[in-house]
Design a protein around this motif. Structure first.
Motif, mmCIF file in Angstrom:
data_model
loop_
_atom_site.group_PDB
_atom_site.id
_atom_site.type_symbol
_atom_site.label_atom_id
_atom_site.label_comp_id
_atom_site.label_asym_id
_atom_site.label_seq_id
_atom_site.Cartn_x
_atom_site.Cartn_y
_atom_site.Cartn_z
ATOM 1 N N LYS A 217 0.185 -1.054 0.058
ATOM 2 C CA LYS A 217 -0.180 -0.321 -0.490
ATOM 3 C C LYS A 217 0.758 0.928 0.129
ATOM 4 C CE LYS A 217 -3.972 -1.844 2.730
ATOM 5 N NZ LYS A 217 -4.817 -2.051 4.092
ATOM 6 N N ILE A 218 1.966 1.179 1.179
ATOM 7 C CA ILE A 218 2.895 2.279 0.670
ATOM 8 C C ILE A 218 3.100 2.271 -0.672
ATOM 9 C CG2 ILE A 218 4.719 3.014 1.939
ATOM 10 C CD1 ILE A 218 4.218 1.457 4.347
ATOM 11 N N GLU B 154 2.343 1.373 -3.817
ATOM 12 C CA GLU B 154 1.501 1.993 -4.299
ATOM 13 C C GLU B 154 1.361 3.810 -3.998
ATOM 14 O OE1 GLU B 154 -3.486 1.376 -5.508
ATOM 15 O OE2 GLU B 154 -2.315 0.362 -3.479
ATOM 16 N N ALA B 155 1.023 3.503 -2.699
ATOM 17 C CA ALA B 155 0.845 5.556 -2.741
ATOM 18 C C ALA B 155 1.815 6.608 -2.803
ATOM 19 C CB ALA B 155 0.569 5.543 -1.359
ATOM 20 N N THR C 175 1.418 6.241 -7.009
ATOM 21 C CA THR C 175 0.739 7.058 -7.568
ATOM 22 C C THR C 175 0.971 8.879 -7.476
ATOM 23 O OG1 THR C 175 -0.902 5.470 -7.348
ATOM 24 C CG2 THR C 175 -1.779 7.803 -7.518
ATOM 25 N N LYS C 176 2.163 8.771 -6.679
ATOM 26 C CA LYS C 176 2.604 10.191 -5.843
ATOM 27 C C LYS C 176 3.230 11.042 -7.244
ATOM 28 C CE LYS C 176 0.845 11.102 -1.455
ATOM 29 N NZ LYS C 176 1.363 11.046 -0.275
ATOM 30 N N TYR D 197 11.515 4.194 -1.303
ATOM 31 C CA TYR D 197 10.896 3.436 -0.163
ATOM 32 C C TYR D 197 11.439 2.704 0.794
ATOM 33 C CZ TYR D 197 8.580 -0.394 2.435
ATOM 34 O OH TYR D 197 7.607 -1.142 3.204
#
Length: 179
Positions: free
Chosen positions: A6-7, A9-10, A13-14, A34
């Motif tokens: 999820k992290i 993906e965020a 996305t940004k 990351y």
């Protein structure tokens, strides 16, 4: 694993939303960001847990390490022995991260459990049973509770024997935490 996805993906996305033309170059940079971010849960970088050493930042990639080592006159055998020692220390680092993560999880579980109020059930009380079929589809006007039921027997391990009140006399056992 799912929370890290999820992290990531965020982050992607940004990064891609603001650079749509050269989006192909963004995922490696986002993954690198990351992997080189320090985690308070383990006390290490994810990169450090995988490879056993501190991450090398992009500016350090421009330095030709083998050529620099030869120019400075470092002994390559000594560098190999040093690397083997680092690999041996990797297990210790991973064990330390595991102990730190376990400690953090225990602290969080203790905090979470302190917020939970224990419900004491007695024989003869009435109870509603949560219907978990609707857990993933919250409908506004549909009830998520079954019953009412009468508590016939309470066991020491938290199991309850419920009896249907509607006259059918249907009896079954449930875990007391689901009532």
């Amino acid at each position: 694993m799912e929370s890290s996805n999820k992290i990531i993906e965020a982050i992607l996305t940004k990064a891609i939303a603001s650079h749509k033309r050269d989006w192909v170059a963004r995922p490696p940079k986002a993954l690198w960001a990351y992997r080189t971010t320090w985690r308070s849960t383990t006390g290490y970088f994810p990169y450090q847990l995988v490879f056993g050493k501190q991450p090398i930042f992009p500016i350090e990639f421009e330095i030709q390490t083998l050529r620099t080592a030869q120019e400075v006159g470092l002994d390559l055998n000594e560098a190999q022995i040093n690397r083997l020692q680092q690999i041996n220390e990797l297990d210790e680092i991973r064990l330390s991260a595991l102990q730190h993560a376990t400690l953090i999880q225990q602290q969080r579980a203790k905090w979470h459990d302190a917020l939970i109020k224990n419900k004491v059930f007695f024989e003869g009380d009435w109870a509603l049973l949560y219907d978990s079929r609707f857990q993933d589809s919250p409908r506004k006007l549909q009830t998520h509770w079954l019953g009412p039921y009468e508590i016939q027997k309470v066991y020491d391990n938290g199991i309850l024997t419920l009896v249907s009140i509607d006259g059918s006399g249907h009896t079954f056992k449930v875990n007391g935490h689901r009532v």
